[in-house]
Design a protein around this motif. Structure first.
Motif, PDB file in Angstrom:
ATOM      1  N   LEU A  56       0.538  -0.767  -0.484  1.00 49.21           N
ATOM      2  CA  LEU A  56      -0.272   0.236  -0.282  1.00 49.21           C
ATOM      3  C   LEU A  56       0.558   1.232  -0.106  1.00 49.21           C
ATOM      4  O   LEU A  56       0.701   2.546  -0.700  1.00 49.21           O
ATOM      5  N   ILE A  57       2.037   0.994   0.868  1.00 49.88           N
ATOM      6  CA  ILE A  57       3.075   2.418   0.866  1.00 49.88           C
ATOM      7  C   ILE A  57       3.189   2.961  -0.649  1.00 49.88           C
ATOM      8  O   ILE A  57       3.172   3.931  -0.489  1.00 49.88           O
ATOM      9  N   ALA A  58       4.049   1.297  -1.151  1.00 46.93           N
ATOM     10  CA  ALA A  58       4.207   1.585  -2.668  1.00 46.93           C
ATOM     11  C   ALA A  58       4.013   2.139  -3.625  1.00 46.93           C
ATOM     12  O   ALA A  58       3.940   2.911  -4.140  1.00 46.93           O
ATOM     13  N   LYS A  59       2.878   1.611  -3.667  1.00 44.12           N
ATOM     14  CA  LYS A  59       1.908   1.894  -4.789  1.00 44.12           C
ATOM     15  C   LYS A  59       1.523   3.534  -4.438  1.00 44.12           C
ATOM     16  O   LYS A  59       1.454   4.371  -5.455  1.00 44.12           O
ATOM     17  N   ALA A  63       2.569   6.407  -7.708  1.00 36.02           N
ATOM     18  CA  ALA A  63       2.130   7.129  -7.714  1.00 36.02           C
ATOM     19  C   ALA A  63       3.045   8.680  -8.383  1.00 36.02           C
ATOM     20  O   ALA A  63       3.030   9.089 -10.094  1.00 36.02           O
ATOM     21  N   LEU A  64       3.353   8.806  -7.469  1.00 35.54           N
ATOM     22  CA  LEU A  64       3.867  10.433  -7.031  1.00 35.54           C
ATOM     23  C   LEU A  64       5.438   9.516  -8.167  1.00 35.54           C
ATOM     24  O   LEU A  64       5.490  10.638  -8.882  1.00 35.54           O
ATOM     25  N   LEU A  65       6.042   9.023  -7.922  1.00 29.87           N
ATOM     26  CA  LEU A  65       7.469   8.690  -8.612  1.00 29.87           C
ATOM     27  C   LEU A  65       6.835   9.426 -10.356  1.00 29.87           C
ATOM     28  O   LEU A  65       7.791   9.673 -11.317  1.00 29.87           O
ATOM     29  N   SER A  84       1.589  -4.429  -9.958  1.00 31.51           N
ATOM     30  CA  SER A  84       1.053  -4.871  -9.515  1.00 31.51           C
ATOM     31  C   SER A  84       0.616  -4.836  -8.214  1.00 31.51           C
ATOM     32  O   SER A  84       2.048  -3.640  -7.398  1.00 31.51           O
ATOM     33  N   GLU A  85      -0.180  -6.374  -7.180  1.00 32.86           N
ATOM     34  CA  GLU A  85       0.098  -5.847  -6.295  1.00 32.86           C
ATOM     35  C   GLU A  85       1.139  -6.799  -5.256  1.00 32.86           C
ATOM     36  O   GLU A  85       1.558  -7.148  -4.652  1.00 32.86           O
ATOM     37  N   ARG A  86       1.840  -7.868  -6.324  1.00 33.34           N
ATOM     38  CA  ARG A  86       2.424  -8.752  -5.736  1.00 33.34           C
ATOM     39  C   ARG A  86       3.799  -8.532  -6.199  1.00 33.34           C
ATOM     40  O   ARG A  86       4.991  -8.931  -5.274  1.00 33.34           O
ATOM     41  N   PHE A  87       4.502  -7.762  -7.238  1.00 37.00           N
ATOM     42  CA  PHE A  87       5.534  -6.867  -7.594  1.00 37.00           C
ATOM     43  C   PHE A  87       5.651  -6.191  -8.932  1.00 37.00           C
ATOM     44  O   PHE A  87       4.705  -5.503  -9.291  1.00 37.00           O
TER      45      PHE A  87
END
Length: 494
Positions: A56-59, A63-65, A84-87
């Motif tokens: 969740l944090i990486a998502k 998006a900002l990156l 994706s949710e996995r990688f």
């Protein structure tokens, strides 16, 4: 087929090519990171989150990156290829992690070269328009945003999160904000990497090459984004790898500020004119902000900034009083008890105004016991020293806390009144001398070894025999065989 092979099959399918090699780059707190190479000679970063929270944090960071890269394609940050949710699959940036910013390992010229490239990078990020896919404003001023951050820290300290200290410290921070941050109504925002430590900065022999790991990136008020990178910020409680605690980086911060000054002078960006001053004044804000998110820094901020606050002063005074009260309620060891008894003896107050004292003739000594001579006790000090040597050898009697507490003796002291009569003198001596002597002899007699060394055959008690006309008190020596031997006669006269 192990778990990584399953991921690599999926990656090959996404990229539409075979994977030739896969090497682990590093393993952080939230992700496993690999470098993968394809048949076409291209390299990518494969990032596999360890938990759902990391995903969740990486998502949000991804998006900002993506918005940043779309707005500035030549900026040395990784392009997001797939998520994706996995990688996730990202462009692989050349270079090695800086790892450590150290005045010994890095020469002055090397540090200036790295700061020149890194300063240009930071300025471009701080002035970047992140694009239509991401809100361009957090909708509030820096002061309002900072209050919300303090409240998050307050909730952590009130919850089950250990190590965040006293909630009162976060409430006190709320009152400090208006002094730290002037509110000019500015709602300008910028992108903040969120974890600019030396491991996320890439370099090569020529200099700076890029920044990775944008998971914690946020869009924040401009004043929260424009700050020195962690490895030169000298924030108390922050630990740089391979950097001794006494090493500081004032010169490097000054150099970075000069670089930003020059860039701002020629930039048409709306935020450009504010950035130099924000960077020069950032250290206090950065220390404040980081204390809300890092336990070690929070402890240092509390020690350095909040220790002298009126709130903490009152709390320390209250804690000190509670500590002193607790100590006073504990039984005392021999030396402390004797010192306290001595202070009681010094508390005697004799009324010298004859109109306030009892009246009467001088006692007629006829038929009474009284001293005919007073002789000097020449070897008193020697005998006293011998007794003390015996007592100090007996550690339990000397050091065990078995004597009345300070609270008990304070109560005795509260009963002491100015002496205006023989009755008052009798009460004073009873409370301050006789009770103490009896307690000391009792404890010495209860210690078998000490009883033998001192030759004590029983305890003592003070009994009144005012009906015999010769003394007010007798110090009775009670032998162990139940015999009572008068040891001392006492007559109280005003």
């Amino acid at each position: 087929m192990d778990r990584l092979d399953i991921f690599l099959e999926e990656v090959a399918s996404v990229l539409g090519t075979e994977i030739c090699s896969c090497a682990r780059l590093q393993e952080g707190r939230s992700h496993q990171v690999y470098k993968i190479s394809t048949e076409g000679g291209k390299s990518y970063s494969l990032r596999i989150p360890k938990t759902e929270t990391a995903t969740l944090i990486a998502k949000r960071g991804t998006a900002l990156l993506t918005a940043l890269k779309n707005g500035q394609p030549r900026l040395p940050v990784p392009l997001v290829i797939y998520e994706s949710e996995r990688f996730s699959i990202l462009q692989f940036l050349e270079g090695e992690p800086l790892q450590s910013w150290n005045n010994v390992n890095l020469s002055t010229n090397r540090r200036k070269t790295l700061l020149a490239g890194f300063g240009k990078f930071l300025f471009r990020v701080w002035t970047a328009a992140v694009g239509p896919s991401v809100p361009t404003s957090v909708g509030c001023t820096y002061r309002t945003w900072l209050v919300e951050e303090v409240d998050k820290g307050l909730r952590r300290s009130l919850g089950n999160s250990a190590g965040w200290g006293d909630p009162i410290h976060f409430l006190h921070r709320r009152t400090m904000i208006r002094h730290i941050v002037p509110d000019h109504g500015n709602t300008m925002t910028a992108l903040k990497h969120g974890d600019l430590n030396a491991w996320n900065v890439l370099v090569d022999k020529a200099g700076f090459t890029g920044v990775i790991d944008w998971d914690t990136a946020q869009l924040v008020p401009l004043a929260a984004a424009v700050q020195h990178p962690l490895f030169i910020a000298d924030i108390p409680g922050w630990q740089n790898d391979d950097v001794p605690p006494e090493m500081i980086f004032d010169d490097d911060r000054t150099e970075l500020e000069r670089i930003i000054d020059r860039l701002a002078m020629s930039s048409p960006a709306p935020a450009a004119k504010q950035i130099p001053n924000l960077l020069r004044t950032s250290r206090e804000r950065q220390f404040f902000e980081m204390s809300l998110r890092n336990k070690r820094i929070n402890a240092e901020y509390t020690r350095i900034k909040l220790a002298s606050s009126p709130i903490n002063k009152r709390r320390r005074e209250e804690e000190q009083r509670r500590h002193e009260d607790a100590e006073k309620s504990q039984p005392q060891a021999l030396r402390q008890y004797l010192e306290a008894c001595h202070s009681l003896s010094l508390a005697i107050q004799v009324v010298t105004d004859q109109s306030l004292t009892t009246q009467g003739d001088t006692t007629d000594p006829t038929g009474r016991l009284y001293p005919r001579r007073i002789l000097p006790w020449h070897n008193y000090l020697t005998q006293q020293e011998d007794i003390w040597n015996l007592l100090s050898v007996d550690q339990p009697f000397y050091s065990d806390p078995v004597f009345p507490s300070r609270h008990q003796l304070d109560y005795v002291a509260s009963l002491i009144r100015p002496i205006t009569s023989e009755t008052g003198l009798r009460h004073f001596e009873r409370n301050t001398v006789e009770n103490a002597v009896q307690k000391l002899v009792d404890e010495a007699y209860n210690d078998k070894q000490l009883r033998i060394r001192l030759g004590i055959q029983g305890s003592v008690t003070f009994e009144s025999h005012t009906n015999n006309g010769s003394a007010d008190q007798f110090c009775i020596y009670r032998r162990s065989n139940s015999q009572n031997v008068p040891a001392l006669a006492i007559k109280y006269r005003g």
